[in-house]
Design a protein around this motif. Structure first.
Motif, PDB file in Angstrom:
ATOM      1  N   TRP A 125       0.836  -1.209   0.000  1.00 56.24           N
ATOM      2  CA  TRP A 125       0.000   0.000   0.000  1.00 56.24           C
ATOM      3  C   TRP A 125       0.865   1.251   0.000  1.00 56.24           C
ATOM      4  CZ3 TRP A 125      -0.388   4.145   3.299  1.00 56.24           C
ATOM      5  CH2 TRP A 125      -1.456   5.010   3.076  1.00 56.24           C
ATOM      6  N   GLY A 126       1.911   1.261   0.823  1.00 48.16           N
ATOM      7  CA  GLY A 126       2.803   2.417   0.868  1.00 48.16           C
ATOM      8  C   GLY A 126       3.501   2.668  -0.457  1.00 48.16           C
ATOM      9  N   VAL A 127       3.887   1.587  -1.137  1.00 48.68           N
ATOM     10  CA  VAL A 127       4.524   1.729  -2.454  1.00 48.68           C
ATOM     11  C   VAL A 127       3.545   2.343  -3.448  1.00 48.68           C
ATOM     12  CG1 VAL A 127       5.450   0.446  -4.428  1.00 48.68           C
ATOM     13  CG2 VAL A 127       6.209  -0.103  -2.103  1.00 48.68           C
ATOM     14  N   ARG A 128       2.293   1.882  -3.440  1.00 48.35           N
ATOM     15  CA  ARG A 128       1.295   2.457  -4.350  1.00 48.35           C
ATOM     16  C   ARG A 128       1.102   3.943  -4.080  1.00 48.35           C
ATOM     17  NH1 ARG A 128      -1.191  -2.622  -3.642  1.00 48.35           N
ATOM     18  NH2 ARG A 128      -2.488  -1.857  -1.929  1.00 48.35           N
ATOM     19  N   TRP A 129       1.010   4.295  -2.801  1.00 48.99           N
ATOM     20  CA  TRP A 129       0.821   5.707  -2.452  1.00 48.99           C
ATOM     21  C   TRP A 129       2.011   6.549  -2.900  1.00 48.99           C
ATOM     22  CZ3 TRP A 129       3.335   9.411   0.354  1.00 48.99           C
ATOM     23  CH2 TRP A 129       2.599  10.559   0.659  1.00 48.99           C
ATOM     24  N   ARG A 130       3.217   6.102  -2.574  1.00 49.96           N
ATOM     25  CA  ARG A 130       4.426   6.853  -2.941  1.00 49.96           C
ATOM     26  C   ARG A 130       4.568   6.986  -4.452  1.00 49.96           C
ATOM     27  NH1 ARG A 130       8.508   3.149  -2.075  1.00 49.96           N
ATOM     28  NH2 ARG A 130       8.509   2.860  -4.324  1.00 49.96           N
ATOM     29  N   SER A 131       4.279   5.910  -5.165  1.00 47.47           N
ATOM     30  CA  SER A 131       4.464   5.918  -6.609  1.00 47.47           C
ATOM     31  C   SER A 131       3.492   6.866  -7.309  1.00 47.47           C
ATOM     32  CB  SER A 131       4.281   4.505  -7.174  1.00 47.47           C
ATOM     33  OG  SER A 131       5.205   3.610  -6.602  1.00 47.47           O
ATOM     34  N   ARG A 132       2.242   6.841  -6.858  1.00 48.29           N
ATOM     35  CA  ARG A 132       1.231   7.647  -7.536  1.00 48.29           C
ATOM     36  C   ARG A 132       1.253   9.112  -7.130  1.00 48.29           C
ATOM     37  NH1 ARG A 132      -0.411   2.663  -8.085  1.00 48.29           N
ATOM     38  NH2 ARG A 132      -1.816   2.099  -9.774  1.00 48.29           N
ATOM     39  N   TRP A 133       1.403   9.386  -5.850  1.00 48.37           N
ATOM     40  CA  TRP A 133       1.300  10.758  -5.371  1.00 48.37           C
ATOM     41  C   TRP A 133       2.635  11.488  -5.386  1.00 48.37           C
ATOM     42  CZ3 TRP A 133      -3.348  12.733  -5.317  1.00 48.37           C
ATOM     43  CH2 TRP A 133      -4.441  11.869  -5.178  1.00 48.37           C
ATOM     44  N   LEU A 134       3.708  10.794  -5.124  1.00 47.72           N
ATOM     45  CA  LEU A 134       5.021  11.443  -5.145  1.00 47.72           C
ATOM     46  C   LEU A 134       5.771  11.184  -6.451  1.00 47.72           C
ATOM     47  CD1 LEU A 134       6.275  10.697  -1.510  1.00 47.72           C
ATOM     48  CD2 LEU A 134       4.983  12.669  -2.361  1.00 47.72           C
ATOM     49  N   ARG A 135       5.242  10.282  -7.269  1.00 50.27           N
ATOM     50  CA  ARG A 135       5.869   9.928  -8.552  1.00 50.27           C
ATOM     51  C   ARG A 135       7.307   9.455  -8.345  1.00 50.27           C
ATOM     52  NH1 ARG A 135       5.050  14.357 -13.078  1.00 50.27           N
ATOM     53  NH2 ARG A 135       6.388  15.522 -11.681  1.00 50.27           N
ATOM     54  N   LEU A 136       7.481   8.565  -7.354  1.00 52.86           N
ATOM     55  CA  LEU A 136       8.809   8.067  -7.019  1.00 52.86           C
ATOM     56  C   LEU A 136       8.832   6.542  -6.930  1.00 52.86           C
ATOM     57  CD1 LEU A 136       9.982  10.618  -4.277  1.00 52.86           C
ATOM     58  CD2 LEU A 136      10.951  10.325  -6.572  1.00 52.86           C
ATOM     59  N   PRO A 137       8.661   5.854  -8.045  1.00 49.35           N
ATOM     60  CA  PRO A 137       8.861   4.403  -8.003  1.00 49.35           C
ATOM     61  C   PRO A 137      10.329   4.072  -7.782  1.00 49.35           C
ATOM     62  CG  PRO A 137       8.671   5.151 -10.269  1.00 49.35           C
ATOM     63  CD  PRO A 137       8.379   6.346  -9.396  1.00 49.35           C
ATOM     64  N   TYR A 138      10.578   2.923  -7.165  1.00 46.10           N
ATOM     65  CA  TYR A 138      11.948   2.473  -6.942  1.00 46.10           C
ATOM     66  C   TYR A 138      12.310   1.400  -7.975  1.00 46.10           C
ATOM     67  CZ  TYR A 138      11.769   4.786  -2.338  1.00 46.10           C
ATOM     68  OH  TYR A 138      11.664   5.692  -1.313  1.00 46.10           O
ATOM     69  N   GLY A 139      13.566   0.985  -7.945  1.00 47.67           N
ATOM     70  CA  GLY A 139      14.068   0.051  -8.935  1.00 47.67           C
ATOM     71  C   GLY A 139      13.377  -1.293  -8.934  1.00 47.67           C
ATOM     72  N   ASP A 140      12.846  -1.746  -7.783  1.00 49.44           N
ATOM     73  CA  ASP A 140      12.184  -3.051  -7.752  1.00 49.44           C
ATOM     74  C   ASP A 140      10.820  -3.033  -8.430  1.00 49.44           C
ATOM     75  OD1 ASP A 140      10.879  -1.572  -5.812  1.00 49.44           O
ATOM     76  OD2 ASP A 140      11.384  -2.915  -4.156  1.00 49.44           O
ATOM     77  N   GLN A 141      10.407  -1.868  -8.951  1.00 48.98           N
ATOM     78  CA  GLN A 141       9.145  -1.760  -9.681  1.00 48.98           C
ATOM     79  C   GLN A 141       9.348  -1.805 -11.196  1.00 48.98           C
ATOM     80  OE1 GLN A 141       7.970   1.553  -6.606  1.00 48.98           O
ATOM     81  NE2 GLN A 141       6.175   1.159  -7.889  1.00 48.98           N
TER      82      GLN A 141
END
Length: 232
Positions: A125-141
């Motif tokens: 859930w935290g990854v989804r939130w960070r990716s969508r709202w902060l536009r910061l996916p990490y390398g494991d994505q």
């Protein structure tokens, strides 16, 4: 008729003999696969070659490995995949669709962690939130972008760690980093080794330290030492 857009999958490895095989087995045969190895002493390279992947060796950390793999890639699109992560079956079509959207300069996938427990679901859930709202996916994505865009940016920075975070920051200044609403599936081994809470705190500590301009070499040493330690 125009030719199909080629996708090159670049996988950085270092002693990933136990995890690399399943990741490669899930990749469609039409994709170019490059394993960029950092000097493995196990059977990582043999496993890659047995499955038809190109293997290149580069010293200097994961960023250097990824740059080396990208330097020989023939695809119009580069996708950077961790060795313990599996792409969804229709990944190629999803990548092309995403990069075809107006204003999109790069993309990544949602993240699913291969393991039980509410703690891992909170991480997802935290990854989804960070990716969508902060536009910061990490390398494991499984970050992906056109080869042209990657080379225009100068590739990954020469950093001992946080090379994916740095690249995404630079991409965000160029346009939109889109998130595919379909997950890649990654191993839970990192969270199992340290525990969900400790791993999450370590990751956030790295981000904070990096943004505050702390010595990146010391941050990398601390993070790797922590990864080798056992939870108390």
């Amino acid at each position: 008729m125009s030719r199909p857009v080629g996708i090159s999958v670049i996988i950085p490895t270092l002693n990933e003999g136990q995890t690399l095989g399943p990741a490669l087995d899930h990749l469609p045969s039409a994709l170019e696969v490059i394993v960029a190895d950092g000097g493995s002493t196990d059977d990582t390279c043999a496993i890659a070659q047995a499955r038809g992947a190109q293997v290149v060796v580069a010293a200097g950390g994961r960023g250097a490995q990824l740059n080396r793999g990208a330097s020989i890639a023939q695809g119009d699109i580069l996708l950077f995949l961790h060795a313990d992560t599996r792409l969804p079956p229709n990944a190629a079509a999803l990548v092309r669709q995403t990069l075809g959207q107006p204003g999109v300069v790069a993309g990544a996938f949602d993240l699913a962690i291969d393991g039980p427990g509410w703690g891992l679901r909170w991480v997802e859930w935290g990854v989804r939130w960070r990716s969508r709202w902060l536009r910061l996916p990490y390398g494991d994505q499984a970050i992906f972008l056109t080869a042209e865009q990657f080379h225009r940016l100068g590739g990954f920075a020469s950093l001992p760690i946080m090379e994916d975070f740095d690249l995404v920051q630079r991409l965000n200044r160029q346009g939109r980093v889109a998130i595919v609403p379909v997950p890649v599936v990654t191993s839970s081994r990192r969270w199992q080794r340290l525990g969900v809470g400790r791993t999450t705190l370590a990751n956030q500590g790295m981000v904070i330290g990096y943004l505050l301009g702390w010595d990146i070499t010391k941050l990398a040493h601390w993070y790797r030492h922590l990864g080798r330690s056992k939870p108390g």
